[in-house]
Design an enzyme around this catalytic site. Structure first.
Site, PDB file in Angstrom:
ATOM      1  CE  LYS A  25       1.112  14.467  -4.660  1.00 41.21           C
ATOM      2  NZ  LYS A  25       0.076  13.527  -4.258  1.00 41.21           N
ATOM      3  NE  ARG A  77       2.243   4.284   0.694  1.00 41.58           N
ATOM      4  CZ  ARG A  77       0.989   4.057   0.369  1.00 41.58           C
ATOM      5  NH1 ARG A  77       0.581   2.826   0.157  1.00 41.58           N
ATOM      6  NH2 ARG A  77       0.124   5.055   0.262  1.00 41.58           N
TER       7      ARG A  77
END
Ligand code: BES
Ligand code: ZN
Ligand code: ZN
Length: 504
Positions: free
Chosen positions: A280, A354
């Site tokens: 990130k 996920r």
């Protein structure tokens, strides 16, 4: 905040402040207030006439009563129109008044449900007051070593009950609201804790501590060796890039008299999400210590369920890990074999939530659950879609969604449903594996939901994306800026309603 419930007349009180509500359309709504007005030589009436008390929502006005009995100070909090008073406005008003008491550096405050001009049962008013004042006064002070800003200031609340027959229910309501508040505050503390302290193992220790204190909760923690043996290779893949060992936390609450299949709650427990190899940007990366808010909320719900003795069996599953770009880290292009047998091509290592949820949702199946709800700070896209105050809801079970919507109306934790449509499934088709973990930027919250739904077999399921409301950048009356503990009040309410249906 210490809470005492007493039967008697509030006029016997000598608290630093007494809290009253005012309304735009009925400024002196009770006979008690009329009496205050009288003993103060119409001070209230004069303030109203001068426009100092308008009753507008969130207006906070202090009134000093000279030479009157023992009640010395009143705090008037506006609620807006009387006919529009609802639980959310009431909670906000109570929280604002408690914060005013602290701001004034006072130590004690009084309420009397019969003096507020509300058409709600006494025990409801008590429970809204205790819950919202406690949550409104919350501050994360763990790392504050210097005194200042009055960090250790405490406030006490006394609730005065008029009729003896209401006392028992009122005491019970206050105790329950305290327990629920404890659970929310526990979650806020965990989420606020930085990742150097709140590691996956530290989360597991917190879960074990909850279990040690409560006979009805059994806690079991799988380490990486056991995670591997179980076949949860997606969770393992995410954990590999970190020196901190991944953990799979299982909390099993068995309420007495619980009947029927268990309800399984799954919470994303990413103690730090650097993005991994798909790293990130550094701006705001510190915020990724909160990527375990779903896992913490599940721990809080199980804790509250036990403390409120809900007659249900509730299983909390919390996959806990860091997402780091270490030498053994999983990489874009890797293919992971999930517990379900489905293979996943990793497009971005930053879509890790996920992956760990996929294995957990498959694991959930072994409990033959009546329902599965997962909570996860899953996508930035959900914040873009719905804003920071709203959870995104997706799922396959209409009735379960309705139950959550209903609970949300009562607790004020906002939910909005997003669809799972064919486009989202198209977007996550992989050329080389069964699925890929990213479906492009458009509709990112829904492709994540669609991905999760591929792992649901044979039970009603709802996913709540809490990326927005788990951490607030703006102050709210009973949710100060920072970690909110979102999901706890909502799910506890839903579970209470669930057990009430079971009783019928
Ligand atoms: N933990 C983040 C989502 C998130 C973002 C939570 C902001 C709270 C605030 C999640 O793991 C993530 O990185 N999601 C990516 C998915 C993308 C790579 C498909 C995102 O939202 O950008
Ligand atoms: Zn991520
Ligand atoms: Zn994440």
């Amino acid at each position: 905040m210490k809470v005492t419930v007493k039967q008697g007349n509030i006029e016997a009180s000598n608290a630093d402040a007494t809290i009253l509500f005012s309304y735009e359309d009925v400024l002196i709504p009770t006979r008690y207030m009329a009496a205050f007005d009288e003993v103060s030589r119409n001070l209230l009436r004069q303030m109203i006439d001068a426009g100092d008390i308008k009753g507008k929502a969130k207006e906070v006005q202090l009134v000093f009563l000279p030479d009157t009995r023992r009640v010395r100070r009143l705090i008037f909090v506006g609620l807006g129109k009387k006919s529009e008073a609802n639980p959310e406005k009431i909670r906000e008003a109570f929280a604002l008044s408690a914060r005013k008491v602290r701001e004034m550096k006072w130590h004690s405050m009084d309420i009397a449900p019969s003096m507020m001009g509300l058409d709600f049962p006494t025990e409801w008013i008590i429970s809204m007051a205790v819950e919202s004042m406690r949550l409104g006064l919350y501050r994360f002070t763990h790392f504050k070593t210097e005194e200042g800003e009055n960090i250790r200031h405490t406030v006490e609340l006394t609730a005065w009950i008029e009729k003896e027959e209401d006392l028992k229910k009122a005491v019970q309501a206050a105790r329950e609201a305290e327990r629920l508040g404890d659970a929310v505050i526990f979650v806020r503390d965990l989420v606020s804790m930085p990742s150097n302290e709140m590691t996956p193992k530290a989360m597991a220790r917190e879960a074990l501590k909850i279990g040690e204190k409560r006979q009805s909760i059994k806690v079991n923690v799988l380490d990486e060796k056991e995670i591997k043996k179980t076949g949860m290779h997606a969770l393992l893949g995410v954990a590999k890039g970190s020196r901190e060992e991944g953990q799979f936390i299982i909390m099993d609450y068995q309420g007495s008299e619980s009947k029927g299949a268990p309800i399984v709650l799954v919470g994303k427990g990413l103690t730090f999400d650097s993005g991994g190899i798909s790293i990130k940007p550094s701006e705001n990366m510190e915020g990724m210590k909160t990527d375990m808010a779903g896992g913490a909320a599940v721990m809080g719900v199980v804790m509250a369920a036990a403390d409120l003795k809900l007659p249900l069996r509730i299983i909390g599953l919390i996959p806990a890990t860091e997402n780091m770009p270490g030498g053994l880290a999983y990489k874009p292009g890797d293919v992971l074999k999930t517990l379900s047998g489905l293979t996943v091509e990793v497009i971005s290592t930053d879509a890790e939530g996920r992956l760990i949820l996929a294995d957990s949702l498959t694991y959930a199946k072994r409990y033959k659950p009546a329902a599965v709800i997962d909570l996860a700070t899953l996508t930035g896209a959900c914040i873009i879609a719905l804003g920071e105050n709203v959870m995104g809801m997706m799922g396959t079970a209409r009735e379960l969604k309705e139950k959550l919507m209903h609970a949300s109306e009562l607790t004020g934790e906002k939910i909005w449903e997003l669809p799972l449509w064919e486009d989202s499934y198209e977007a996550i088709k992989s050329d080389i594996a069964d699925l890929k973990n990213v479906g492009g930027r458009p509709g990112g919250a829904m492709t994540a939901g669609a991905f999760l739904s591929k792992f649901i077999t044979g039970y009603p399921w709802v996913h709540l994306d809490i990326a927005g409301p788990s951490w607030l950048n703006k102050d709210h009356p009973y949710t100060p800026k920072g970690a909110s503990g979102v999901g706890v009040r909502l799910l506890v309410q839903m579970l209470k309603n669930w057990s009430a249906i079971g009783d019928e």
